[in-house]
Design an enzyme around this catalytic site. Structure first.
Site, PDB file in Angstrom:
ATOM      1  N   GLY A 245      -3.755   5.053  -5.353  1.00 27.64           N
ATOM      2  CA  GLY A 245      -5.074   5.905  -5.332  1.00 27.64           C
ATOM      3  C   GLY A 245      -6.024   5.172  -4.325  1.00 27.64           C
ATOM      4  O   GLY A 245      -6.884   5.489  -4.038  1.00 27.64           O
ATOM      5  N   ASP A 246      -5.166   4.180  -3.265  1.00 29.71           N
ATOM      6  CA  ASP A 246      -5.971   3.693  -2.420  1.00 29.71           C
ATOM      7  C   ASP A 246      -4.865   3.041  -1.415  1.00 29.71           C
ATOM      8  O   ASP A 246      -3.788   3.698  -1.381  1.00 29.71           O
ATOM      9  CB  ASP A 246      -6.716   2.115  -2.740  1.00 29.71           C
ATOM     10  CG  ASP A 246      -8.036   2.236  -1.969  1.00 29.71           C
ATOM     11  OD1 ASP A 246      -7.915   1.876  -0.828  1.00 29.71           O
ATOM     12  OD2 ASP A 246      -9.075   1.761  -2.480  1.00 29.71           O
TER      13      ASP A 246
END
Length: 460
Positions: A245-246
């Site tokens: 997610g990053d």
């Protein structure tokens, strides 16, 4: 006499086998195995996914640490679901997860003690003050291995992501694995998933090898960076698969004034054969916390799929430090928002303050041999007014555009450099210099063992 010798040898072998069976686990005969081996069930652990095993893991590590000077020790985690709160590692130690083994992080925040912030950050990354413990930790260690038959370390991070987004956390979330001031670290053949925040965070470390590791998190989970070498030197990341997610990999070195004062760069870092999926972030980020400096990063033969950008520089006024001598070649990119992205306007600062005179130096950034398809925009290159990013070199690049690609393919401000054989045609700030081949070092970085240990551990 020969017969008596044979029977004596058999008797000795039988006694040795019995002793190993009594111990509960044995090592394979390959060179490099730890001399002392135990399994976590010997310390009362129960792998039902319900009973909390924090005391068992702590007792096992404490007991096995006594063998550090006598051939080291291995803790075998067999098949099962082993729920535990945070625990520490020790030196000359192997954490071995067998096939089907899952170490599950407790979702009860009371099981996560508070610890001091990192000196190069000065405060927690999410919030001021202390931070929650990391799930697996260690400080001032040497010769640590985390491996197995692709067992899993599961942070069960959903509860943390929900509370973070609801602004219900008073302190910074812990990371799935953080090692401080440590050297000779090997992490391979293991899966990490659903970390509360960053996954692997080697910090102030040297000689770190992360190979054949799988890291998984929902692509919209909060700040689940894959691997973040931080103020660390001689780090090798290879053959890893990351869904995040990053940023899949983020090289860091401290945050604003705290990182400037701590003054420990990340350097001599090799990232190769990485596969990344991260729709909202970068395959490889340099920063944004880079105030101690980042130099000599080599990235080659990496693949990104449905990822926002490839190798991104993230900095801003107040960061200070430097990002220089970056060498990238052999990228295969599939569905990208930006192929090239440099950012000089990162505005997050500790204590809501920063020194406006602390300007970063960004120079000698090299990209070559890049193929990209289904691209929205080729380049977004943003330096800092009165502090341009210089020495950018881009060569041999083909970016095939998506059906609804931007009409403006390059947007460049406060950058200087050269390009050669790049399509679509770059911005004027990156002037053409046909025949120019961007640099990549010819020397090999000596990091970790020439071959990963083949040692396995069996339990009874």
């Amino acid at each position: 006499m020969a017969s008596e010798t044979f029977h004596a040898a058999v008797a000795v072998a039988t006694l040795c086998a019995a002793a190993m069976l009594a111990a509960g686990a044995v090592a394979s005969p390959e060179e490099g195995c730890r001399k002392h081996v135990a399994k976590v069930t010997e310390y009362g652990a129960v792998g039902d996914g319900k009973r909390l095993n924090t005391a068992a893991f702590a007792k096992a590590v404490a007991d096995l640490s006594k063998h550090a000077g006598d051939g080291g020790a291995a803790l075998v985690v067999p098949r099962g679901r082993w729920l535990t709160g945070p625990f520490n590692l020790t030196s000359h130690f192997t954490l071995f997860l067998d096939e089907g083994a899952e170490i599950l992080a407790s979702q009860d925040m009371d099981d996560w003690p508070l610890i001091a912030p990192l000196p190069s950050y000065g405060r927690g990354r999410d919030a001021p003050g202390p931070r929650y413990s990391n799930f697996i930790s260690g400080s001032n260690l040497t010769d640590v291995i985390i491996t197995g038959r692709n067992g899993t370390i599961d942070g069960q991070g959903q509860v943390w992501w929900d509370k973070y987004r609801a602004k219900e956390l008073k302190y910074t979330r812990g990371y799935l694995l953080e090692l401080l001031y440590s050297d000779n670290i090997l992490i391979y053949n293991v899966t990490f998933k659903d970390s509360p925040s960053w996954n692997l965070h080697p910090t102030y470390c040297t000689n770190v090898t992360i190979s054949g590791v799988t890291i998984l998190a929902p692509v919209h989970s909060a700040n689940t960076d894959g691997i973040d070498p931080d103020s660390s030197s001689h780090v090798k990341i290879e053959d890893c698969y990351i869904v995040s997610g990053d940023d899949c990999v983020a090289v860091k070195s401290g945050w604003d004034q705290y990182g400037i004062e701590f003054n420990m760069p990340s350097q001599h870092i090799l990232i190769r054969r990485l596969t990344c999926i991260s729709p909202t972030s970068a395959m490889i980020a340099l920063g944004s916390e880079m105030s101690g400096g980042i130099r000599d990063v080599r990235a080659e033969d990496n693949t990104a799929i449905d990822t926002e950008s490839a190798v991104r520089v993230k900095s801003g006024v107040g960061r200070g430090g430097f990002v220089k001598d970056i060498f990238v070649r052999g990228l295969s990119l599939h569905t990208m928002k930006w192929v090239f992205w440099m950012t000089g306007n990162y505005g997050q600062h500790p204590d809501n303050s920063s020194n406006p005179n602390a300007l970063p130096e960004v120079t000698n950034i090299n990209y070559s041999d890049v193929f990209a398809e289904n691209v929205t925009m080729a380049g977004r290159m943003e330096g800092i007014p009165n502090d341009p990013y210089t020495g950018i070199c881009i060569s041999n690049v083909t970016a095939n555009l998506a059906p609804h690609a931007k009409k403006l393919q390059w947007n460049c401000t406060d950058v200087k450099g050269v390009t050669s054989d790049v399509m679509p045609e770059p911005c004027p700030e990156l002037r053409g210099e046909e025949g120019k081949s961007c640099a990549f070092p010819e020397d090999e970085l000596a990091i970790g063992p020439a071959e990963l240990p083949k040692c396995s551990y069996y339990y009874y």
